[in-house]
Design an enzyme around this catalytic site. Structure first.
Site, mmCIF file in Angstrom:
data_model
loop_
_atom_site.group_PDB
_atom_site.id
_atom_site.type_symbol
_atom_site.label_atom_id
_atom_site.label_comp_id
_atom_site.label_asym_id
_atom_site.label_seq_id
_atom_site.Cartn_x
_atom_site.Cartn_y
_atom_site.Cartn_z
ATOM 1 C CG LEU A 66 3.378 -2.695 5.661
ATOM 2 C CD1 LEU A 66 4.533 -3.643 5.861
ATOM 3 C CD2 LEU A 66 2.295 -3.504 6.495
ATOM 4 C CG HIS A 67 7.325 0.964 1.285
ATOM 5 N ND1 HIS A 67 7.511 2.232 0.811
ATOM 6 C CD2 HIS A 67 8.369 0.751 1.969
ATOM 7 C CE1 HIS A 67 8.793 2.681 1.204
ATOM 8 N NE2 HIS A 67 9.417 1.888 1.853
ATOM 9 C CB ALA A 68 1.644 2.296 -0.690
ATOM 10 C CB SER B 29 0.052 -1.562 3.042
ATOM 11 O OG SER B 29 0.702 -0.926 3.825
#
Lengths: 88, 576
Positions: A14-16, A19
């Site tokens: 999950l990318h920043a 998220s």
């Protein structure tokens, strides 16, 4: 209570930004939302907790939602995993 | 000024050449005070100070957000930071430390952030170390607002500045003025740190992870950065300066070419589409190749996964490796070559017998078919990854059809095993072979009935056809892919592939050799796999050529009787 399984499709997990968006989304509902991977469970109210799950591409997670607005919340989170993630 | 040239080696994080003056970025280091709170009033006061610092920090980040363009790359760093600044877990822990452990806000924040940063660092992987950098950044911002005295004077860069820093905080990178800052160099960090990613997106050359040697650099030293090679040169001589100025100009030209061509399809002037793929060794290569306009991976060398370690990677580790690449390829083909060791490639933990002719000995598929345990593990891992993308299997060094049949039998066995374990895989995974041994090239008609695709490996094909070790200085002049014998073999492979309707590609060096492009098109080759950086140039040749002309060139080449004449003719063709 709503329970649903999802697979993380992005290679790096999950990318920043997603998220951050997921936490933000979960916090807009009264229901208590939690995320489970293996035997680890966290509440979806903390970015740090979400990061500490170390989600990787291919991981299978379970989302639990419980509360008055669980139907709406469930739909929104489902939509997040199915649609929004594709565009990010 | 220091007249000695210092060459510092770091990790190339963002390609390009930068030449400029050094500016040392100083950092305020926050330390714990050890103060213990002694009254309820003090506790209340510290909590208020903390909450105010959170609010001020968020306001500050919101202000930065407003000051930069929406959709600029890296803006997500700011969203993440805002989320971390108001994180419930962090807030709860800090307030707990203040109320229950009588710490002041400064110490509480330092302890909570340090512990969380360590937690993320322990998760391993570049992605999480990038997140821990975000968290540290958020923590430092909080501390800056808690200790108003600690706010450093903002250093303003002049023109052509090269930033030299311990590390560059994620939020600092996006506020950097790309017009003034021509590059940066850091002591810490890796290829996927935020600093690296943002530098890349802004086109600022950067070298990270240089270590302590950076302390040698003084303000206003002249610095050259080679962001592709990871080199930093301090106070260069005039000659070196001229050399790099030229390199810099060439790089800029190349970048323009790249950007112009990246999304252009490789279609000839008479409308035939050519597939250009990249030869890669890992997931980072896969990703980088798309910037050069690749359409997938025509050769994944799996050797890298087996090297620099002390034992064979198990199925799980191999699966992760292949899966990550498959996901990065986003549905584009990934041709995985099974282990190709032996010859000149050795593994420290796998003793190969001493051989008088290692290139003619125990290597590649021969090892796989002998050590079926290793082969099965690799096949199982590739099969498991096959549900995450368009993964294909390619066998190296096939010399006869029995090897193919044996490998296929093993593949069936592995598939059955996975089915029993109830693990998903692509049951119809394509299986192809490298054509790199003359016998395989000559019998392409037979092999075509047994496999889904061919890929011509020109390096070995050339070496085996001409009986020349290209590493041997005395005979390497004979190593000549334009030798008519080698070309006739290639032509046969392409012809038989098309006759039996199987796909033929080329993944050897010749595929990326611009002097061969027209000839190969004329032979009928439609898929080229090469190192990604060669793609743009080969593409320019393709979009300016017609198949009709390529065929004429090929026909003429086939009438020439030696490599020298062919090389000369092809050079002339490219000049036209």
């Amino acid at each position: 209570m709503i329970t649903k399984e999802y697979t993380i499709t992005a290679a790096e997990g999950l990318h920043a930004r997603p998220s951050a968006n997921l936490i933000r989304l979960a916090k807009t509902f009264k229901s208590v939302t939690s995320l489970k991977k293996g035997d680890k469970v966290i509440k979806l109210n903390s970015m740090l907790n979400l990061l500490s799950m170390g989600l990787k591409g291919g991981d299978i997670i379970t989302i639990h939602i419980e509360g008055d607005d669980e139907q709406v919340a469930g739909e929104a989170i489902n939509n997040f995993f199915k649609e929004e993630l594709k565009n990010l | 000024m220091n007249s000695i040239i210092n060459n510092i080696k770091g990790i190339g994080a963002s390609p390009g050449i930068a030449i400029g003056k050094a500016m040392l970025l100083k950092k305020v280091k926050h330390v714990k005070t050890g103060i213990r709170l002694s009254s309820a009033d003090e506790t209340k006061n510290e909590i208020q100070r903390f909450e105010k610092a959170v609010k001020n920090s968020i306001d500050e980040v919101e202000a930065i957000k407003k000051s930069i363009l929406v959709n600029s790359i890296g803006i997500d760093i700011l969203d993440v930071q805002i989320e971390l600044l108001q994180d419930e877990q962090i807030t709860t822990e800090v307030i707990e430390k203040i109320t229950c452990q009588y710490k002041n806000a400064n110490d509480a924040v330092i302890e909570v952030i340090d512990a969380s940063v360590e937690l993320l660092n322990n998760l391993n992987g570049d992605y999480f170390s990038a997140r821990s950098a975000d968290l540290q950044d958020a923590g430092n911002r909080l501390l800056k607002h808690l200790n108003a005295a600690g706010i450093s004077d903002k250093q303003v860069p002049g023109e052509n500045t090269i930033i030299i820093a311990e590390d560059i905080a994620p939020s600092e990178t996006i506020t950097m003025d790309a017009n003034k800052i021509s590059g940066f160099v850091t002591k810490m960090g890796g290829k996927t740190s935020h600093a690296a990613i943002v530098a890349k997106s802004k086109g600022i050359p950067a070298v990270v992870g240089c270590g302590l040697e950076l302390d040698l650099i003084k303000t206003n030293d002249i610095i050259i950065i080679d962001g592709a090679e990871g080199n930093v040169i301090v106070n260069p001589t005039a000659d070196v300066l001229i050399e790099y100025t030229e390199k810099k100009n060439n790089f800029l030209k190349q970048t323009v070419l790249l950007n112009d061509l990246k999304d252009v399809k490789a279609i000839t002037t008479d409308g035939v589409e050519i597939t250009l793929l990249a030869n890669i060794s890992n997931a980072a290569d896969m990703e980088a190749s798309f910037a050069f306009g690749s359409e997938g991976c025509g050769l994944l060398r799996t050797e890298l996964l087996f090297m620099n370690r002390t034992s064979f990677p198990d199925e799980e580790e191999q699966f992760e490796f292949y899966k990550t690449i498959a996901l990065k390829a986003k549905g584009k083909p990934v041709i995985v070559r099974t282990l190709d060791i032996g010859g000149d490639k050795h593994l420290p933990y796998f003793n190969l017998p001493g051989e008088s002719n290692p290139f003619l000995g125990y290597r590649a598929i021969r090892i796989s078919l002998d050590r079926t345990d290793l082969f099965k593990t690799q096949l199982a891992a590739i099969l498991r990854a096959s549900v995450f993308g368009d993964v294909k299997i390619m066998l190296p060094m096939i010399s006869n059809i029995l090897e193919v049949r044996k490998a296929k039998a093993i593949l069936r066995e592995v598939k059955d095993g996975l089915a029993v374990r109830q693990i998903k895989f692509n049951a119809d995974i394509a299986l192809g072979i490298m054509i790199e041994i003359p016998s395989a090239a000559v019998t392409a008609d037979l092999l075509a009935k047994e496999v889904d695709f061919f890929s011509i490996g020109t390096n070995d094909l050339c070496q085996y056809t001409l009986a020349v070790d290209r590493l041997n200085e005395q005979v390497k002049y004979l190593y000549e892919p334009f030798n008519p014998g080698v070309l006739r073999l290639m032509q046969n492979v392409v012809d038989q592939g098309s006759k039996y309707n199987i796909h033929t590609g080329m993944c050897g060096e010749l595929a990326g050799d611009a002097s061969a492009t027209l000839l190969l098109l004329g032979m009928g080759l439609r898929e080229f796999s090469m190192s990604a950086s060669s793609i743009p140039y080969v593409k320019t040749l393709i979009i300016n050529a017609s198949i009709t002309r390529a065929k004429e060139i090929c026909q003429h080449v086939m009438t020439l009787d030696n490599a020298e004449a062919i090389t000369h003719y092809l050079q002339e063709c490219n000049k036209q």
